[in-house]
Scaffold this motif. Structure first.
Motif, short mmCIF file in Angstrom:
data_model
loop_
_atom_site.label_atom_id
_atom_site.label_comp_id
_atom_site.label_asym_id
_atom_site.label_seq_id
_atom_site.Cartn_x
_atom_site.Cartn_y
_atom_site.Cartn_z
N THR A 132 0.84 -1.19 0.00
CA THR A 132 0.00 0.00 0.00
C THR A 132 0.87 1.24 0.00
N PRO A 133 0.44 2.29 -0.70
CA PRO A 133 1.25 3.51 -0.72
C PRO A 133 1.32 4.15 0.66
N GLU A 134 2.44 4.77 0.97
CA GLU A 134 2.60 5.49 2.22
C GLU A 134 1.64 6.68 2.22
N SER A 171 5.33 7.78 -3.66
CA SER A 171 6.59 7.21 -4.12
C SER A 171 7.17 6.21 -3.11
N LEU A 172 6.57 6.16 -1.90
CA LEU A 172 6.95 5.16 -0.91
C LEU A 172 5.76 4.24 -0.67
N CYS A 173 6.04 3.05 -0.13
CA CYS A 173 4.95 2.11 0.13
C CYS A 173 5.27 1.26 1.35
N ASN A 195 8.45 2.72 -3.84
CA ASN A 195 7.46 2.18 -4.76
C ASN A 195 8.20 1.56 -5.96
N PRO A 196 7.90 0.30 -6.32
CA PRO A 196 8.65 -0.35 -7.41
C PRO A 196 8.53 0.39 -8.74
N ILE A 197 7.45 1.13 -8.94
CA ILE A 197 7.36 1.95 -10.16
C ILE A 197 8.46 3.01 -10.16
#
Length: 602
Positions: free
Chosen positions: A88-90, A95-97, A108-110
């Motif tokens: 889940t996104p932070e 950009s963090l999860c 984030n892997p993206i």
């Protein structure tokens, strides 16, 4: 078995075995990728596994090399593989999860795969002029769309796409749109042979970094550190709540890159922010380069002792770079009596801003009285009831990105267990031992003739003439047999063509003078020549520190022997980790040279 072959190759390349988690990820993720390629009819595409990004120890899980089905040109797809079943996104920071298995936020892997693509486009000659050749995708082969739905909030692009196992068909279609079912061997050869562009060294881009836009591509933990600070800034503004952030990492892990990226972004947002260090050389060079056109930019760079009387929380952010150089207090012999106090310097810096950020490497403490470390900052924050977030940087960009070389240096100097080991050459860092100082200097000069930067530095084992009469050349204080060279200039003015001390590491005219740890720390150059003086010699299977041979005035009679020993070893660790391409070692002691020759064959 493929994973076993990867273990063997990894051990050969890096000097140590991969950890268990990494081996398990190979065993579970690589078959999933190979299954997709077979189903897509792309069995002839070349797969570059654990592809090392140039000038860094970062590795992409896989790079697929082939031919674009439309243009017929080489085409590359960077693949990031994750075993996550959900993420889940932070909150407020896509950009963090958060992943169940981890207690800290992950990139984030993206964003991760996009960063790898951007970095390769900047540093690999095969892509520099043809950036459209590269694309990227993260494949979460254990996840459903529902489990990772929020990750796409960051936005997808050709260099950053996300696929779950549920969208396996879409992943196959994406790969088929980028790669034709023909041999990718030639494309792989072109990528592997691509010329590595020169590293965007810190000082050369500081001006544009601060004034215009990000010039560095931040990867993985660097990006996490950057986003952690930006999130803390937003939370401080919204909730009126201070937060202390500590970023730790060894030489070349990108601490100053992160600081400059943050300074540039915060400056552009109009948030009151200052950069501070305890290094005169580092601060003056930042001021000179970053403030070339705008005088106000120079004022962004301060010293740690500039905040003794600062108003509390007057700044949004203070970026304390090289924070291992913090002192117990800011007071010194020049401090006016009215401002003297025993207040700890770390408290002054924490009080100065809503978000104090400390970037440090505890192994670079080289003077008595320097005390910046994580525990000290945590304790100071806790005493004020403040949260303290610590982000560790593992991968490094100095020394050609060679983790093996950094481990070799730490074991050589006894700063990590196991004792010295024979250098196993890798393709990232060159290491040589010179028989004489003339040989070392001639070799470095030949590299300068090829367009490389080079410097010579030494342990503080020779007296240093601090004053030179006008019109006189620098005295040759560093004398080894018939070979003699001056120390770098002591002071703020150039002398006889030699740059002032703060610019020794960055001005090409610095070659020819011998730098010390105080002028080299925080900087980098292509080739580094290091002279081990008589303060550290090899005897009967161990290092022997001789404090009587050190001329460093910071060592007083009251400085304990064990502290002197630690600081001298840390000094040589700093000097040995300045080179980007290679290091040349020379010792003034014959027995020590023999030991070094044993450890560095050829």
């Amino acid at each position: 078995m493929l994973s076993q072959r990867l273990v063997e190759q990894f051990t050969h390349d890096h000097g140590h075995k991969p950890n268990t988690a990494e081996v398990k990820s190979w065993e579970r993720s690589l078959p999933a990728l190979m299954s997709v390629l077979l189903e897509a009819g792309l069995q002839e595409v070349t797969v570059l596994l654990e592809y090392g990004l140039p000038l860094t120890s970062k590795r992409a899980d896989a790079v697929l090399a082939g031919v674009h089905p439309g243009s017929g040109e080489p085409s590359y797809v960077v693949i990031e593989l994750k075993q996550w079943s959900q993420a889940t996104p932070e909150d407020g920071e896509p950009s963090l999860c958060r992943v169940d298995a981890s207690t800290r936020p992950m990139l984030n892997p993206i964003a991760q795969v996009r960063g790898y693509c951007d970095y390769l486009a900047s540093f690999n000659g095969a892509l520099a002029e043809r950036p459209e050749r590269i694309a990227g995708a993260a494949y979460l082969h254990n996840a459903t769309d529902f489990g990772i739905a929020g990750l796409s909030e960051i936005g997808e692009s050709e260099r950053g796409r996300l696929y779950s196992e549920q969208r396996r068909g879409a992943f196959i279609a994406f790969l088929q749109s980028r790669l034709a079912p023909v041999s990718g061997a030639a494309a792989a050869d072109e990528l592997l042979a691509g010329k590595t562009a020169p590293s965007k060294q810190l000082m050369a881009v500081a001006a544009q970094e601060v004034r215009e836009r990000e010039q560095f591509v931040l990867l993985d933990e660097q990006r996490v550190a950057y986003e952690t600070v930006m999130r803390a800034v937003r939370h401080a503004a919204q909730a009126d709540r201070k937060n202390v952030v500590v970023v730790t990492g060894g030489p070349g892990t990108g601490k100053s890159v992160i600081a400059l990226s943050l300074l540039g972004e915060l400056y552009r947002q109009g948030r009151p922010t200052l950069h501070a260090t305890g290094s005169q050389s580092f601060t003056k060079t930042m001021r000179r380069v970053a403030g070339t056109r705008k005088r106000e930019v120079q004022d962004l760079f301060k010293y740690f002792n500039s905040f003794m009387t600062a108003e509390k929380n007057a700044l949004d952010v203070i970026l304390c770079d090289e924070a291992h150089r913090m002192r117990r207090t800011s007071a010194n012999r020049y401090t006016p009596a009215s401002q003297r106090s025993d207040r700890p310097q770390v408290e002054e810096l924490i009080d100065a801003a809503h978000v104090p950020v400390f970037l440090l490497d505890e192994h670079q403490i080289v003077r008595p009285g320097e005390m910046g470390n994580v525990d000290q900052i945590r304790a100071a924050a806790a005493a004020k009831g403040l949260d303290c977030t610590v982000v560790s940087l593992d991968s490094q960009f100095r020394c050609g990105g060679s983790d093996a070389y950094l481990r070799w240096v730490l074991r050589l100097l006894g700063l990590s267990p196991g004792g010295p080991v024979v250098w196993d050459p890798d393709d990232k860092m060159e290491l040589r031992v010179a028989g004489t100082p003339d040989e070392m200097e001639a070799f470095l000069d030949s590299k300068r003739a090829q367009g490389h930067s080079a410097r010579m530095s030494a342990g503080y084992c020779w007296k240093w003439t601090k004053e030179t009469s006008p019109g006189q050349a620098l005295p040759a204080d560093v004398v080894i047999g018939r070979w003699a060279r001056p120390w770098n200039v002591f002071g703020d003015r150039a002398i006889a063509g030699a740059p002032p001390s703060a610019l020794w590491a960055t001005d090409p005219a610095g070659f020819g003078q011998i730098g010390c740890v105080y002028t080299a720390q925080g900087f980098e150059y292509d080739w580094s020549g290091v002279i081990l003086g008589p303060d550290l010699i090899w005897r009967e299977g161990t290092w022997v520190t001789d404090r009587t041979r050190s001329k460093d005035p910071v060592f007083s009679r009251s400085t304990p022997d064990d502290e002197v020993d630690r600081l001298i070893r840390n000094t040589y660790k700093v000097l040995l980790t300045r080179g980007m391409i290679g290091t040349v070692l020379y010792s003034t002691d014959e027995q020590t040279r023999e030991k070094l020759r044993e450890l560095v064959p050829g």
